[in-house]
Scaffold this motif. Structure first.
Motif, PDB file in Angstrom:
ATOM      1  N   ASN A   1      -2.994   1.189   1.120  1.00  0.00           N
ATOM      2  CA  ASN A   1      -3.621   2.494   0.877  1.00  0.00           C
ATOM      3  C   ASN A   1      -5.067   2.365   0.416  1.00  0.00           C
ATOM      4  O   ASN A   1      -5.916   3.179   0.780  1.00  0.00           O
TER       5      ASN A   1
ATOM      6  N   THR B   1      -8.569   7.237   5.131  1.00  0.00           N
ATOM      7  CA  THR B   1      -7.670   8.360   5.388  1.00  0.00           C
ATOM      8  C   THR B   1      -6.338   8.140   4.668  1.00  0.00           C
ATOM      9  O   THR B   1      -6.057   7.047   4.166  1.00  0.00           O
ATOM     10  N   ASN B   2      -5.505   9.169   4.650  1.00  0.00           N
ATOM     11  CA  ASN B   2      -4.188   9.034   4.031  1.00  0.00           C
ATOM     12  C   ASN B   2      -3.246   8.203   4.891  1.00  0.00           C
ATOM     13  O   ASN B   2      -2.307   7.591   4.369  1.00  0.00           O
TER      14      ASN B   2
ATOM     15  N   ASN C   1       1.993   7.147   4.384  1.00  0.00           N
ATOM     16  CA  ASN C   1       1.765   8.076   3.284  1.00  0.00           C
ATOM     17  C   ASN C   1       3.043   8.751   2.820  1.00  0.00           C
ATOM     18  O   ASN C   1       3.082   9.382   1.772  1.00  0.00           O
TER      19      ASN C   1
END
Length: 361
Positions: free
Chosen positions: A95, A100-101, A143
């Motif tokens: 992460n 971005t997620n 995510n």
């Protein structure tokens, strides 16, 4: 064919502020320690007979941002590992690597390392490597825990045989004892049917259940890592493994009565009740002379320590914000109890240190 493989995770390469300086070439001293620890782990993994080094996510620290001085030195390090040491490197997106997620290749800070021969795993498709008779599979950051579990189950369903390990990057409940259960239960991961589940993300090495392992960070990186087990893993063909610490400094909390071995080479946060400022200066100088890599002291004036009452009669004797907060924590503990006063004091000390020095990472 029996060949081991090596795993590191969460190196978080970064121009760290706390206890760090940069040399004339722009190399951050804390980053230099991380890179030397990476080489130390890679050399040991190579000497164990492995041909592969797997990085289980969070190669870089700041999401969506990477400075040239970090990227340059990280690139040179992995170029050496691949070209000089001869290891094949597979690097999973975590992460912290992503702008971005979700796992989008173009948004992965580590993607540029593909140009020097690092195999980058980032996207919706799993990636697999044959290591002797064992197949090691990779699924990059998801995510959603539900999405990750679904992808793992779909992958396992397509595979035949038992010699299948998987490397992921997610929070596994109970990997850090003080962490609330906000991740995936280890039993859920185990039930999918991989021989080994090796997960990055949490900075503590722990086999939560047989076959479900939190890899742990390569090194300690901040005060939140106090008490965690960091280092690298060597996984044997039969599924057994060993964990090894590097020579990098640790972040440690200490009180009176420590010996040299606890201080030498480490980042030390020292707790003590003192009579006067001169006593505090002497303690800090002593810790430095014992070989501490860095020292932060949390001192409370003995005159400000009150027990059994929330009275504020001694408030005027507290001459620093740190002492005031420490004294307040002690008062609340003595009157209400129900919490770890030392842990609360450490947390407050972290917040104050960041506020006073501007070292928030």
């Amino acid at each position: 064919m029996t060949i081991p493989y090596g795993v590191i995770s969460d190196p978080h390469y970064h121009n760290w502020n706390t206890f760090a300086v940069s040399d004339a070439n722009g190399l951050n001293s804390r980053l230099a320690i991380l890179l030397e620890s990476t080489k130390e782990a890679a050399i040991a993994i190579k000497e164990a007979g492995a041909k592969h080094l797997f990085v289980a996510g969070d190669t870089f620290h700041v999401r969506g941002t990477i400075t040239p001085s970090v990227l340059h030195y990280v690139t040179e390090t992995y170029k050496w590992i691949i070209n000089e040491l001869g290891l094949e490197v597979v690097m999973l997106a975590g992460n912290h690597d992503l702008e971005t997620n979700d796992s989008v290749y173009s948004a992965n800070a580590a993607a540029s390392l593909q140009s020097i021969g690092v195999q980058i795993v980032c996207g919706q498709q799993p990636f697999s490597v044959e290591v002797g008779d064992v197949n090691v599979h990779f699924i990059s950051w998801r995510n959603s825990h539900a999405e990750l579990l679904s992808d793992m189950k779909a992958l396992r369903k397509r595979l035949e045989g038992d010699n299948h390990d998987i490397v992921i990057h997610t929070s596994v409940n109970k990997a850090i004892p003080t962490m609330p259960d906000v991740g995936i239960d280890a039993q859920e991961l185990k039930d999918i049917g991989f021989r080994l589940v090796l997960s990055g993300h949490y900075h503590n090495h722990k086999e939560v259940l047989p076959g479900v392992v939190s890899v742990g960070a390569l090194t300690h990186q901040n005060w939140g890592d106090v008490g965690t087990l960091a280092g690298y893993m060597v996984v044997q063909p039969d599924g057994s493994f060993t964990q090894h610490e590097t020579s990098a400094p640790k972040f440690v909390n200490l009180e009176e009565g420590v010996d040299d071995s606890e201080v030498r080479g480490n980042y030390v946060r020292f707790y003590a009740a003192i009579e006067a400022d001169e006593e505090g200066v002497k303690i800090k100088n002593t810790l430095n002379s014992m070989g501490a890599k860095g020292v932060v002291c949390n001192f409370v004036r003995k005159s400000s320590m009150m027990t059994g009452s929330a009275s504020t009669s001694a408030t005027s004797k507290i001459d620093s914000l740190g002492e005031s907060v420490s004294a307040y924590c002690q008062i609340m503990h003595d009157t209400d109890g129900g919490f770890d006063v030392k842990a609360l004091g450490a947390l407050c000390g972290d917040i104050l240190l960041e506020a006073e020095t501007g070292t928030s990472e």
